[in-house]
Design an enzyme around this catalytic site. Structure first.
Site, PDB file in Angstrom:
ATOM      1  N   GLU A  83     -14.856  12.100   1.122  1.00 46.16           N
ATOM      2  CA  GLU A  83     -14.955  13.096   0.043  1.00 46.16           C
ATOM      3  C   GLU A  83     -15.182  14.502   0.595  1.00 46.16           C
ATOM      4  O   GLU A  83     -16.151  14.734   1.332  1.00 46.16           O
ATOM      5  CB  GLU A  83     -16.107  12.718  -0.909  1.00 46.16           C
ATOM      6  CG  GLU A  83     -16.169  13.635  -2.122  1.00 46.16           C
ATOM      7  CD  GLU A  83     -17.260  13.245  -3.133  1.00 46.16           C
ATOM      8  OE1 GLU A  83     -17.754  12.106  -3.082  1.00 46.16           O
ATOM      9  OE2 GLU A  83     -17.595  14.104  -3.958  1.00 46.16           O
ATOM     10  N   LYS A 268     -25.912   9.412  -7.437  1.00 45.35           N
ATOM     11  CA  LYS A 268     -24.633   9.352  -6.701  1.00 45.35           C
ATOM     12  C   LYS A 268     -24.583  10.507  -5.700  1.00 45.35           C
ATOM     13  O   LYS A 268     -24.114  10.361  -4.573  1.00 45.35           O
ATOM     14  CB  LYS A 268     -23.457   9.411  -7.682  1.00 45.35           C
ATOM     15  CG  LYS A 268     -22.097   9.120  -7.050  1.00 45.35           C
ATOM     16  CD  LYS A 268     -21.426  10.330  -6.419  1.00 45.35           C
ATOM     17  CE  LYS A 268     -20.078   9.972  -5.829  1.00 45.35           C
ATOM     18  NZ  LYS A 268     -19.422  11.093  -5.138  1.00 45.35           N
ATOM     19  N   ASP A 284     -25.400  -1.806   7.335  1.00 45.66           N
ATOM     20  CA  ASP A 284     -24.884  -2.524   6.168  1.00 45.66           C
ATOM     21  C   ASP A 284     -25.109  -1.668   4.912  1.00 45.66           C
ATOM     22  O   ASP A 284     -26.195  -1.682   4.325  1.00 45.66           O
ATOM     23  CB  ASP A 284     -25.627  -3.872   6.082  1.00 45.66           C
ATOM     24  CG  ASP A 284     -25.115  -4.762   4.971  1.00 45.66           C
ATOM     25  OD1 ASP A 284     -24.545  -4.235   3.997  1.00 45.66           O
ATOM     26  OD2 ASP A 284     -25.308  -5.980   5.075  1.00 45.66           O
ATOM     27  N   HIS A 383     -16.345  22.630  -4.852  1.00 47.27           N
ATOM     28  CA  HIS A 383     -15.693  21.337  -4.678  1.00 47.27           C
ATOM     29  C   HIS A 383     -14.183  21.489  -4.667  1.00 47.27           C
ATOM     30  O   HIS A 383     -13.489  20.965  -3.808  1.00 47.27           O
ATOM     31  CB  HIS A 383     -16.137  20.417  -5.817  1.00 47.27           C
ATOM     32  CG  HIS A 383     -16.003  18.977  -5.485  1.00 47.27           C
ATOM     33  ND1 HIS A 383     -14.858  18.277  -5.711  1.00 47.27           N
ATOM     34  CD2 HIS A 383     -16.873  18.108  -4.921  1.00 47.27           C
ATOM     35  CE1 HIS A 383     -15.027  17.035  -5.319  1.00 47.27           C
ATOM     36  NE2 HIS A 383     -16.236  16.903  -4.832  1.00 47.27           N
TER      37      HIS A 383
HETATM   38  P1  NDP Z   1     -28.733  -9.784  14.410  1.00 43.32           P
HETATM   39  O1  NDP Z   1     -28.457 -11.145  13.922  1.00 43.32           O
HETATM   40  O2  NDP Z   1     -27.700  -9.165  15.298  1.00 43.32           O
HETATM   41  O3  NDP Z   1     -30.147  -9.842  15.073  1.00 43.32           O
HETATM   42  C1  NDP Z   1     -30.609  -8.846  15.885  1.00 43.32           C
HETATM   43  C2  NDP Z   1     -30.926  -9.465  17.208  1.00 43.32           C
HETATM   44  O4  NDP Z   1     -31.038  -8.450  18.193  1.00 43.32           O
HETATM   45  C3  NDP Z   1     -32.273 -10.166  17.203  1.00 43.32           C
HETATM   46  O5  NDP Z   1     -32.164 -11.496  16.775  1.00 43.32           O
HETATM   47  C4  NDP Z   1     -32.718 -10.058  18.637  1.00 43.32           C
HETATM   48  O6  NDP Z   1     -32.317 -11.230  19.300  1.00 43.32           O
HETATM   49  C5  NDP Z   1     -31.890  -8.915  19.206  1.00 43.32           C
HETATM   50  N1  NDP Z   1     -32.739  -7.798  19.623  1.00 43.32           N
HETATM   51  C6  NDP Z   1     -32.678  -7.194  20.832  1.00 43.32           C
HETATM   52  N2  NDP Z   1     -33.579  -6.199  20.914  1.00 43.32           N
HETATM   53  C7  NDP Z   1     -34.245  -6.169  19.736  1.00 43.32           C
HETATM   54  C8  NDP Z   1     -35.286  -5.360  19.220  1.00 43.32           C
HETATM   55  N3  NDP Z   1     -35.830  -4.378  19.934  1.00 43.32           N
HETATM   56  N4  NDP Z   1     -35.701  -5.587  17.966  1.00 43.32           N
HETATM   57  C9  NDP Z   1     -35.151  -6.551  17.202  1.00 43.32           C
HETATM   58  N5  NDP Z   1     -34.171  -7.371  17.652  1.00 43.32           N
HETATM   59  C10 NDP Z   1     -33.714  -7.187  18.904  1.00 43.32           C
HETATM   60  O7  NDP Z   1     -28.957  -8.735  13.255  1.00 43.32           O
HETATM   61  P2  NDP Z   1     -29.945  -8.750  12.046  1.00 43.32           P
HETATM   62  O8  NDP Z   1     -30.878  -9.903  12.006  1.00 43.32           O
HETATM   63  O9  NDP Z   1     -30.520  -7.393  12.059  1.00 43.32           O
HETATM   64  O10 NDP Z   1     -28.950  -8.919  10.806  1.00 43.32           O
HETATM   65  C11 NDP Z   1     -28.130  -7.848  10.436  1.00 43.32           C
HETATM   66  C12 NDP Z   1     -26.770  -8.387  10.028  1.00 43.32           C
HETATM   67  O11 NDP Z   1     -26.919  -9.369   9.006  1.00 43.32           O
HETATM   68  C13 NDP Z   1     -25.910  -7.310   9.469  1.00 43.32           C
HETATM   69  O12 NDP Z   1     -24.605  -7.462  10.007  1.00 43.32           O
HETATM   70  C14 NDP Z   1     -25.879  -7.638   7.963  1.00 43.32           C
HETATM   71  O13 NDP Z   1     -24.691  -7.173   7.381  1.00 43.32           O
HETATM   72  C15 NDP Z   1     -25.967  -9.136   7.983  1.00 43.32           C
HETATM   73  N6  NDP Z   1     -26.447  -9.830   6.794  1.00 43.32           N
HETATM   74  C16 NDP Z   1     -26.960  -9.180   5.714  1.00 43.32           C
HETATM   75  C17 NDP Z   1     -27.425  -9.874   4.625  1.00 43.32           C
HETATM   76  C18 NDP Z   1     -28.025  -9.109   3.493  1.00 43.32           C
HETATM   77  O14 NDP Z   1     -28.213  -7.907   3.604  1.00 43.32           O
HETATM   78  N7  NDP Z   1     -28.359  -9.734   2.359  1.00 43.32           N
HETATM   79  C19 NDP Z   1     -27.390 -11.352   4.580  1.00 43.32           C
HETATM   80  C20 NDP Z   1     -26.895 -11.924   5.806  1.00 43.32           C
HETATM   81  C21 NDP Z   1     -26.431 -11.202   6.847  1.00 43.32           C
HETATM   82  P3  NDP Z   1     -33.279 -11.969  20.332  1.00 43.32           P
HETATM   83  O15 NDP Z   1     -34.700 -11.595  20.002  1.00 43.32           O
HETATM   84  O16 NDP Z   1     -32.979 -13.383  20.127  1.00 43.32           O
HETATM   85  O17 NDP Z   1     -32.879 -11.437  21.660  1.00 43.32           O
END
Ligand code: NDP
Length: 432
Positions: A83, A268, A284, A383
């Site tokens: 936009e 908005k 997201d 705009h």
């Molecule tokens: P991930 O599944 O990618 O999890 C993040 C991973 O990063 C952690 O599990 C951790 O793995 C690793 N990590 C490394 N460094 C860090 C740190 N400093 N702090 C935290 N984690 C770290 O992402 P999210 O759990 O954040 O989920 C986000 C995704 O889920 C987005 O793509 C979203 O669109 C989607 N989603 C959204 C939903 C909703 O909004 N309702 C429902 C389902 C999915 P480890 O500790 O094992 O190394």
């Protein structure tokens, strides 16, 4: 060169000159500037593995809003948006806050929410008491389900149990809420993993039916507030003194609390800024949108999210915006999208918390820009001036034709697609 996001005549430069300026002011490294200059999308391999049935990539322009100081830090705001006028308005609004130190923010806690929903419960009061008495066990189960987030200093922080009543005021569900410190992640997958680890035990304790266990995007335990002060002096127009403009801005925000038809459009305007930065950071945006609109309805009707008030002693207009914002600086698709990481560099942030503070400030700036224009000259002038480019492109103009047709459109009393087409035809005839 000093690190300032107040870079004059930035909009008049070429893309490569703009990137040179951002480099010179310390907002991007040489490598990031090269990537911003040459990137045409994400690699085929990554795109094909991010989503299902991938057939192409959908592009949006990415620009930067300038003039922002947030919590004393100069930052440049990356925005991915189609936009026209949003980035110009945002940059202009931030300019009004510089003399009072820019935006200030607070972010008391940042916890992701999950819920486990049970039904077919004989005695709700007993069931609630039972769950409340076993919080320590729930915390142990949560740690077993996702030990690495605990190693990172996060994990389950708080548990609440609520009886949910149906339309007839009868207890029908028992919901257990988990509040999780997800550190740098947005945490959807982290929380869902924890929920799935904890749910079977609670179901067994309650001898109840499980409906579902899932993250909630209504992040009321992750509320960010941004505030700013704008001197009356800066608000004066040719027709109104600064205090009168400020008073109208206060009334506009008040009106948006009373009438949902206005509130939706008021919000908005806020989302113009927020969505654009959330997109640029690879977060997201559906999750953020859903949570913010629910928060706008928390008092029982949908209301405008900003509050503006006058401080007559200080001769200032004061703005405030509070939002549920739980973004990640990593995880999800963020690490796979090269521009998402460069967006963090431009904002000069290291953490998801700082990112949310800045995004809240952007929402407040965007609201100020829209409301100020609405209560003074209206938004159409600014705009439509920028919309002229889009009309020229729609009419078929390419290359230098775009600016030539757009500038002729701007000189007209009224512009539309037919006029743009006519001007393009004229231009081509002149040049043939
Ligand atoms: P991930 O599944 O990618 O999890 C993040 C991973 O990063 C952690 O599990 C951790 O793995 C690793 N990590 C490394 N460094 C860090 C740190 N400093 N702090 C935290 N984690 C770290 O992402 P999210 O759990 O954040 O989920 C986000 C995704 O889920 C987005 O793509 C979203 O669109 C989607 N989603 C959204 C939903 C909703 O909004 N309702 C429902 C389902 C999915 P480890 O500790 O094992 O190394």
């Amino acid at each position: 060169m000093e690190q300032t996001s107040k870079i004059s005549k930035f909009y008049q430069k070429t893309r490569s000159e703009r990137l040179d300026l951002l480099k010179a002011h310390g907002f991007v490294s040489e490598n990031s500037a090269d990537l911003l200059m040459t990137t045409t999308g994400i690699s085929e391999d990554v795109a094909n593995h991010l989503i299902e049935n991938q057939i192409s990539q959908f592009s949006l322009p990415m620009g930067v809003a300038l003039n922002f100081i947030v919590d004393g830090q100069e930052c440049v705001i990356p925005m991915a948006i189609e936009e026209p006028s949003v980035i110009a308005a945002c940059s202009n609004a931030a300019r009004f806050t510089r003399s009072t130190g820019g935006f200030k923010t607070s972010f008391p806690e940042r916890l992701q929410t999950g819920q486990m929903i049970f039904y077919q419960i004989a005695d709700f009061a007993n069931a609630k008491q039972l769950v409340d008495s076993r919080v320590d066990e729930i915390k142990q189960l949560a740690e077993l389900a996702h030990p690495s987030i605990v190693v990172r200093g996060g994990g389950l922080v708080d548990v609440e149990t609520h009886i949910i009543y149906n339309e007839k005021d009868q207890a029908e569900y028992l919901t257990v809420y988990l509040y999780v410190d997800v550190k740098e992640a947005m945490g959807a997958n982290i929380v869902n993993t924890i929920l799935e680890g904890v749910t079977p035990a609670i179901q067994e304790w309650l001898a109840a039916e499980k409906l579902m266990s899932i993250l909630s995007n209504y992040n009321t335990r992750s509320l960010v507030t941004a505030t700013c002060e704008i001197p009356f002096d800066l608000l004066a127009t040719n027709h109104l003194d600064g205090q009168s403009v400020a008073q109208k801005i206060v009334k506009a925000a008040h009106y948006a609390k009373l009438d949902p038809y206005r509130a939706v459009t008021h919000n908005k305007g806020i989302m113009n800024g927020i969505d654009a930065v959330v997109m640029a950071t690879g977060n997201d945006y559906r999750a953020i949108e859903a949570g913010i609109h629910a928060y706008a309805s928390r008092n029982g009707s949908y209301q405008g999210l900003t509050t503006w008030q006058l401080d007559l002693d200080k001769q200032m207009l004061e703005g405030q915006l509070t939002l549920p914002l739980l973004l990640g600086s990593l995880g999800g698709a963020i690490n796979a999208l090269p521009l998402a990481k460069i967006s963090q560099e431009l904002m000069q942030v290291d953490t998801a918390e700082q990112m949310a503070r800045i995004i809240c400030a952007v929402g407040l700036a965007q609201n100020f820009a829209a409301v100020r224009a609405l209560v003074t000259e209206g938004i159409q002038k600014g705009h439509m001036s920028l919309h002229a480019n889009a009309l020229a492109i729609h009419a078929g103009a390419t290359g230098e034709e775009i600016e030539l047709v757009a500038s002729r459109l701007r000189a007209l009393e009224r512009m539309n697609l037919a006029k743009a087409t006519e001007l393009l035809t004229e231009l081509r005839q002149q040049n043939s």
